[in-house]
Scaffold this active site. Structure first.
Site, PDB file in Angstrom:
ATOM      1  N   ASP A 155     -36.400  -3.751  43.228  1.00  0.00           N
ATOM      2  CA  ASP A 155     -35.510  -3.303  42.156  1.00  0.00           C
ATOM      3  C   ASP A 155     -34.668  -4.497  41.689  1.00  0.00           C
ATOM      4  OD1 ASP A 155     -34.237  -1.519  40.468  1.00  0.00           O
ATOM      5  OD2 ASP A 155     -32.915  -0.684  42.010  1.00  0.00           O
ATOM      6  N   ASP A 173     -35.772  -8.781  36.335  1.00  0.00           N
ATOM      7  CA  ASP A 173     -34.733  -8.439  35.365  1.00  0.00           C
ATOM      8  C   ASP A 173     -34.149  -9.718  34.773  1.00  0.00           C
ATOM      9  OD1 ASP A 173     -32.656  -7.610  33.845  1.00  0.00           O
ATOM     10  OD2 ASP A 173     -31.568  -6.558  35.427  1.00  0.00           O
ATOM     11  N   GLU A 176     -37.083  -5.888  31.656  1.00  0.00           N
ATOM     12  CA  GLU A 176     -35.977  -5.160  31.021  1.00  0.00           C
ATOM     13  C   GLU A 176     -35.504  -5.893  29.765  1.00  0.00           C
ATOM     14  OE1 GLU A 176     -32.826  -3.526  33.463  1.00  0.00           O
ATOM     15  OE2 GLU A 176     -31.311  -3.863  31.934  1.00  0.00           O
ATOM     16  N   GLY A 228     -24.432   3.218  39.054  1.00  0.00           N
ATOM     17  CA  GLY A 228     -23.294   3.734  39.810  1.00  0.00           C
ATOM     18  C   GLY A 228     -22.980   5.182  39.464  1.00  0.00           C
ATOM     19  N   HIS A 262     -33.190   3.468  33.827  1.00  0.00           N
ATOM     20  CA  HIS A 262     -32.330   3.084  34.960  1.00  0.00           C
ATOM     21  C   HIS A 262     -31.048   3.914  34.913  1.00  0.00           C
ATOM     22  CE1 HIS A 262     -34.028  -0.712  36.772  1.00  0.00           C
ATOM     23  NE2 HIS A 262     -34.943  -0.366  35.884  1.00  0.00           N
ATOM     24  N   SER A 290     -30.175   6.638  36.212  1.00  0.00           N
ATOM     25  CA  SER A 290     -30.469   8.002  35.770  1.00  0.00           C
ATOM     26  C   SER A 290     -30.239   9.069  36.818  1.00  0.00           C
ATOM     27  CB  SER A 290     -31.895   8.070  35.225  1.00  0.00           C
ATOM     28  OG  SER A 290     -31.935   7.373  33.993  1.00  0.00           O
ATOM     29  N   SER A 291     -29.250   8.844  37.651  1.00  0.00           N
ATOM     30  CA  SER A 291     -28.811   9.926  38.531  1.00  0.00           C
ATOM     31  C   SER A 291     -28.115  10.970  37.670  1.00  0.00           C
ATOM     32  CB  SER A 291     -27.842   9.409  39.590  1.00  0.00           C
ATOM     33  OG  SER A 291     -28.554   8.826  40.656  1.00  0.00           O
ATOM     34  N   THR A 320     -27.726   6.947  42.971  1.00  0.00           N
ATOM     35  CA  THR A 320     -26.400   7.536  43.219  1.00  0.00           C
ATOM     36  C   THR A 320     -26.498   8.954  43.782  1.00  0.00           C
ATOM     37  OG1 THR A 320     -25.315   6.175  41.542  1.00  0.00           O
ATOM     38  CG2 THR A 320     -24.277   8.272  42.060  1.00  0.00           C
TER      39      THR A 320
END
Ligand code: ZN
Length: 340
Positions: A83, A105, A142, A193, A226, A228-229, A272
């Site tokens: 990641d 990234d 990205e 986060g 990304h 995407s909690s 998260t």
């Protein structure tokens, strides 16, 4: 079966119109939780490790945890993904450790903090793609920058600032042509986060229409969401009910992710939610049974709580029921695929 390159999983997801959760691992209980959920739902698995996770757990421990997951679940296709690789060297060291997929990234400079230039991003990502594909390993790139910071990686943009670094569809198209990435992470207003939105997000802050536009232009590129909690209210409540202090926050609603999946999103990063589930379960044991001191007394419910969240996402994203349908290909086989 051996670890599977991510491209194999995402291709199957695209052909069958579903998405796959990219779930982060730092320790044994987390990989166990993911595998419990995947076994119960017959789901293909993407486990990912950040640079922070590799440092925390040490590559050797991490590698053997993944290999244990493979050994114990021979019928499930599992991909091990780096990641947010901050540099080509990070990606190459992951490949040397047996990762079957890497994210380069280059949207941020090598320090993982300052947004970079397009030229730097395209150049470094192209370099990783060339070397990764030569050994059959998949690559995610990205374009654009997300809000927040995760594991020390991120520009620390506020939600408002992140809206100025959304992925530009023209640039996304150019980037895929310039680099040959297998998957593309797009910035659509989400943040890493727990603190993503100050209210339930609507189209002005969560740009799902941008995903639709990018998918129209790049119908054959696997898109990645990304940050995407969903940051469920009940998980915040459990933490706060047992002495925690999570400020009221809102994540990406599952139904918005499902809309993304209808428009080319094949990988959905969720970290998260796992963290919240684990912390809530541990806090509950500590508050209700202050006499307990055996780590298993709180790690077991923590593992179960994370498995529940993973299971719910696997079902909601549509990956459930697909593990057995995937024809696994090894990295070796993918070398020939990329040569064509
Ligand atoms: Zn991310």
């Amino acid at each position: 079966m051996p670890l599977v390159p991510m491209r194999v999983l995402l291709d199957h997801a695209a052909e069958n119109g579903y998405g796959i959760a990219g779930l982060n691992v730092n320790n044994m209980e987390q990989i166990q939780a993911i595998m419990m959920a995947a076994t119960e739902t017959d789901s293909p698995v993407i486990v990912q490790a950040s640079r922070g996770a590799r440092k925390y757990s040490n590559d050797a421990y991490l590698r053997h945890l993944m290999l244990a997951a493979v050994e114990l679940n021979p019928s499930l296709p599992i991909c091990m993904h780096q990641d947010h690789g901050n540099s080509a060297e990070t990606c190459f060291s992951a490949i040397a450790q047996g990762f079957t997929s890497v994210m380069m990234d280059g949207s941020l400079s090598e320090d993982g903090k300052v947004p970079s230039t397009y030229d730097y991003n395209a150049q470094v990502t192209r370099k990783v793609v060339e070397q990764a594909h030569a050994v059959g390993v998949s690559v995610e790139g990205e374009v654009g920058a997300l809000g927040g910071i995760e594991d020390g990686h991120g520009a620390g943009l506020s939600q408002a600032e992140a809206m100025e670094h959304l992925t530009d569809p023209d640039q996304a198209e150019q980037f895929v042509a310039d680099t040959g990435v297998d998957a593309l992470a797009v910035a659509i207003g989400t943040s890493h986060g727990a603190y993503k939105f100050s209210r339930k997000p609507t189209g002005d802050v969560l740009k799902m229409d941008l995903i639709e536009e990018i998918h129209r232009r790049l119908p054959n590129t696997h898109l990645v969401m990304h940050g995407s909690s969903s940051v469920p209210q009940e998980l915040q409540d459990i933490i706060n009910a047992f002495g925690g202090a999570i400020k009221q926050t809102y994540g990406v609603p599952v139904e918005e992710i499902q809309r993304g999946i209808k428009n080319g999103v094949r990988k959905v990063n969720v970290d998260t939610d796992s963290r919240l589930a684990i912390t809530g379960a541990i806090r509950k044991v500590f508050a209700e049974s202050p006499g307990k001191f055996d780590p298993r007394d709180y790690l077991k419910p923590a593992r179960e709580a994370m498995a529940e969240v993973c299971k719910a996402r696997m079902i909601a994203f549509g990956q459930a029921g697909n593990a057995g349908k995937i024809k696994p290909l090894t990295c070796k086989k993918m070398v020939d695929f990329y040569k064509k």
